[in-house]
Design an enzyme around this catalytic site. Structure first.
Site, PDB file in Angstrom:
ATOM      1  CG  ASP A 321     -19.289  -2.258  17.999  1.00 14.68           C
ATOM      2  OD1 ASP A 321     -18.607  -3.149  17.610  1.00 14.68           O
ATOM      3  OD2 ASP A 321     -20.026  -2.344  18.732  1.00 14.68           O
ATOM      4  CD  GLU A 511     -17.364  -6.427  22.843  1.00 15.92           C
ATOM      5  OE1 GLU A 511     -18.658  -6.466  23.191  1.00 15.92           O
ATOM      6  OE2 GLU A 511     -16.730  -5.583  22.368  1.00 15.92           O
TER       7      GLU A 511
HETATM    8  C1  GLC Z   1     -20.180  -4.574  21.365  1.00 12.12           C
HETATM    9  C2  GLC Z   1     -19.781  -5.493  20.005  1.00 12.12           C
HETATM   10  C3  GLC Z   1     -20.594  -5.793  19.000  1.00 12.12           C
HETATM   11  C4  GLC Z   1     -22.253  -5.430  19.574  1.00 12.12           C
HETATM   12  C5  GLC Z   1     -22.537  -4.145  20.181  1.00 12.12           C
HETATM   13  C6  GLC Z   1     -23.844  -4.122  20.743  1.00 12.12           C
HETATM   14  O1  GLC Z   1     -19.326  -3.812  21.892  1.00 12.12           O
HETATM   15  O2  GLC Z   1     -18.648  -5.320  19.459  1.00 12.12           O
HETATM   16  O3  GLC Z   1     -20.640  -7.011  18.499  1.00 12.12           O
HETATM   17  O4  GLC Z   1     -23.187  -6.016  18.673  1.00 12.12           O
HETATM   18  O5  GLC Z   1     -21.384  -3.601  21.050  1.00 12.12           O
HETATM   19  O6  GLC Z   1     -23.850  -4.999  21.918  1.00 12.12           O
END
Ligand code: GLC
Length: 622
Positions: A321, A511
């Site tokens: 991530d 988030e």
């Molecule tokens: C974010 C999220 C993830 C996402 C990634 C790219 O922090 O946790 O779900 O796909 O970064 O944006």
């Protein structure tokens, strides 16, 4: 269509390799030609705003992404396609010309792009329990995403939220494992279409592995409240309120935290959707920021390698991530060594990608990371690119850009909105709206596409107002009921009305910024209901939210209550069921708590999972 709700605790391994023997040989032959730097380049995924001109080719980068809101300026389908194709064409000029894989979060439509169709967030799709609908949404999403040159979608989330204070609750379809497995499989099949190697197929990213939604309140370490170490990502994305205000409300208390469930629970509840996704052909999984029993998933060799790749037979690749490696250790090189050796194959390194490349190269040269591990990671990445047909295809999209936001897709989204709404109270024949009755609509959220869409829409956090072309709930009601609809955003109105429809909404969030300790409505929101009661015979509450909220008191004081979740751009789908043109068919896939002290697996819920009323359909005067 109801789903066969099976809670499979046994996770079947994926028996056959996703590539033909010829495909596997192609990958091996290519891998054998690659230098160490070219291999490491394939494992590197910067954010498009960070990558310097020429670096895609110079470093043989395997992938780029647009983070939430990582849009070109101006933000149009045309500028998106030109941006993505520019990077794709540059990748082809590298020594081996390995095609680039561009990734975006298209979690409810191609939601970064102004003009795209925005579907209901997953919590609403779960309430439809309609796998065929979700499959069609996956297909429509893939058509819009691939039309802009993008072939990788960081979706579906297969989170199974345990505590609705979590800011990502709305990304979960359901609190039932079987329903999540069924709908995620359907979405993946939609992204695939007829075959993975067609130009409109899009690689899914099943996320976040594993048990991302089972963390404990107060266990998140993303933000140190003493030092307020607001890292670059959070500094960029503050939601307008002061960051401290959001922290005081509970932001970053549970997201990316620690789950202490036992292994039997992890396997029975949170693992089966990954086995289902692998059976459906998924070739990418995104690791979770969170921890299990104190160990970060990004450094969890047992779960990433032994369970996911060994036991489940996953032949695709695991992507980290966003900046997640940085959370593993104070020393970045140690982060790289831990993560790659645990089983991370591609690193989402939005900013300092050359530091990652240097650290991994050094770790391989010193033996801290075996080159065989790098070969395995690159093989997996090439497997996915080969399966998508990228090697034999042009980068030119197969579909024209006017597929974004097209009538067919908006009609599909409107159908999804209708099927996602859950009628939880309906007394004194409040719904459907009586023919001829005068209707007063109250609440700014009734005329706010941004509030309907929620987070992950145009920007990471989402916003208010006409952030993208769509139909508000108010516009939908006016189209259906004509001049009988009056609008008083603040609830102050003269005269008397048959029915007042009060539309209340959560502030958009994404988030951990959306973690909240207090899920009750504000005093101002409750006051709107009182004003409605004073001027109308019946009061209907329509709630736009990413999760169940504590509305026990308010629901007791209204005649009807509709959970509308985050319906997206097609607000007229709400009017379709309020007016009786279509029936209410949605059912709760979440237990709805009645009190703040009874949130996790509520013992005395206001509404149980499965709740939902029907209301008769009213023949519409043509
Ligand atoms: C974010 C999220 C993830 C996402 C990634 C790219 O922090 O946790 O779900 O796909 O970064 O944006």
């Amino acid at each position: 269509m109801t789903l066969a709700l099976s809670l499979s605790t046994h996770t079947e391994p994926h028996m056959t390799h996703p590539l033909t023997p010829q495909g596997q040989q192609f990958v091996e032959d290519l891998l054998a030609q690659m230098t160490l730097d070219e291999k490491i380049g394939q494992m590197t995924q910067p954010e498009k705003n960070s990558v310097k001109g020429g670096d895609v080719a110079r470093l043989a980068l395997g992938s780029l992404l647009s983070g939430g809101g990582g849009n070109p300026e101006p933000n149009t389908p045309e500028t998106w396609r030109d941006m993505v194709l520019g990077f794709a064409r540059e990748a082809r000029t590298s020594r081996l010309g390995i095609p680039l894989l561009y990734g975006v979060d298209a979690v409810h439509g191609h939601n970064n792009v102004v003009g795209a169709t925005i579907f209901p967030h997953n919590i609403g799709l779960g309430a439809t329990r309609d796998a065929d609908l979700v499959r069609r949404i996956g297909r429509a999403t893939a058509r819009e995403v691939s039309a802009t040159g993008v072939r990788w979608d960081f979706a579906p989330a297969v989170s199974i939220p345990q505590d609705v204070r979590w800011g990502r609750t709305y990304e979960g379809y359901s609190q039932d494992t079987g329903v999540v497995s069924e709908l995620a499989t359907a979405f993946i099949e939609g992204l695939r279409g007829d075959a993975w190697n067609t130009p409109t197929s899009v690689l899914p990213s099943v996320k976040h592995f594993v048990a991302d939604a089972a963390t404990n309140w107060g266990s998140s370490t993303r933000v140190n409240r003493d030092t307020l170490n607001v890292d670059r990502t959070l500094a960029i994305a503050q939601m307008g309120e002061s960051f401290v205000d959001l922290l005081d409300k509970g932001a970053w208390q549970i997201d990316q935290g620690d789950t202490t469930i036992d292994e039997a629970t992890l396997r029975a509840v949170h693992l089966p959707p990954y086995a289902a996704a692998i059976r459906a052909g998924a070739l990418n999984v995104m690791a979770s920021y969170s921890s299990w029993q104190g160990l970060k998933l990004h450094a969890h060799r047992y779960l990433l390698t032994d369970v996911l790749k060994g036991e489940l037979g996953f032949a695709g690749f695991v992507v980290s991530d966003w900046e997640a490696l940085d959370q593993l250790d104070a020393d970045y090189r140690a982060c790289v060594v831990q993560a790659i050796n645990a089983g991370i194959d591609m690193v989402m390194v939005p900013f300092d990608y050359e530091r990652f490349i240097r650290c991994l190269r050094d770790a391989v040269q010193t033996g801290d990371v075996p080159e065989a591990r790098v070969d395995d990671a690159v093989r997996r990445i090439l497997n996915a690119k080969y399966a998508l047909g990228l090697f034999g295809q042009s980068d030119e999209p197969a579909l024209p850009l006017d597929v974004l936001g097209c009538e067919e897709h908006r009609a599909l989204a409107r159908e999804a909105v209708r099927k996602s709404l859950v009628l939880l109270k309906n007394e004194r024949d409040a719904l459907p709206l009586a023919a001829g009755a005068d209707v007063l609509v109250i609440g700014e959220a009734a005329d706010d596409v941004g509030a309907q869409c929620g987070g992950w829409t145009i920007t990471w956090m989402g916003g208010h107002g006409p952030t993208t072309p769509g139909t508000t709930l108010l516009a939908g009601l006016r189209a259906a009921l004509g001049g009988r609809v009056q609008y008083a955003p603040d609830g102050r109105a003269d005269g008397r009305y048959g029915t007042a429809i009060v539309v209340l909404a959560e502030e958009p969030y994404a988030e951990g910024m959306g973690d909240r300790a207090d899920l009750t409505l504000s005093a101002a929101q409750t006051e709107l209901l009182a004003r409605a009661r004073a001027v109308s015979d019946r009061v209907v509450l329509v709630l736009l939210s990413g999760r169940p909220l504590i509305v026990t008191e308010q629901v007791a004081g209204v005649d009807a209550f509709v959970a509308a979740w985050l319906p997206g751009t097609e607000g007229d789908g709400v009017a379709d069921v309020l007016t009786g043109a279509h029936p209410f068919t949605g059912r709760l896939e979440y237990s709805w708590p009645s009190r703040l002290d009874d949130l996790r697996d509520p013992q005395a819920p206001l509404f149980a999972r499965g709740a939902g009323l029907s209301a008769q359909v009213v023949p519409q005067l043509t």
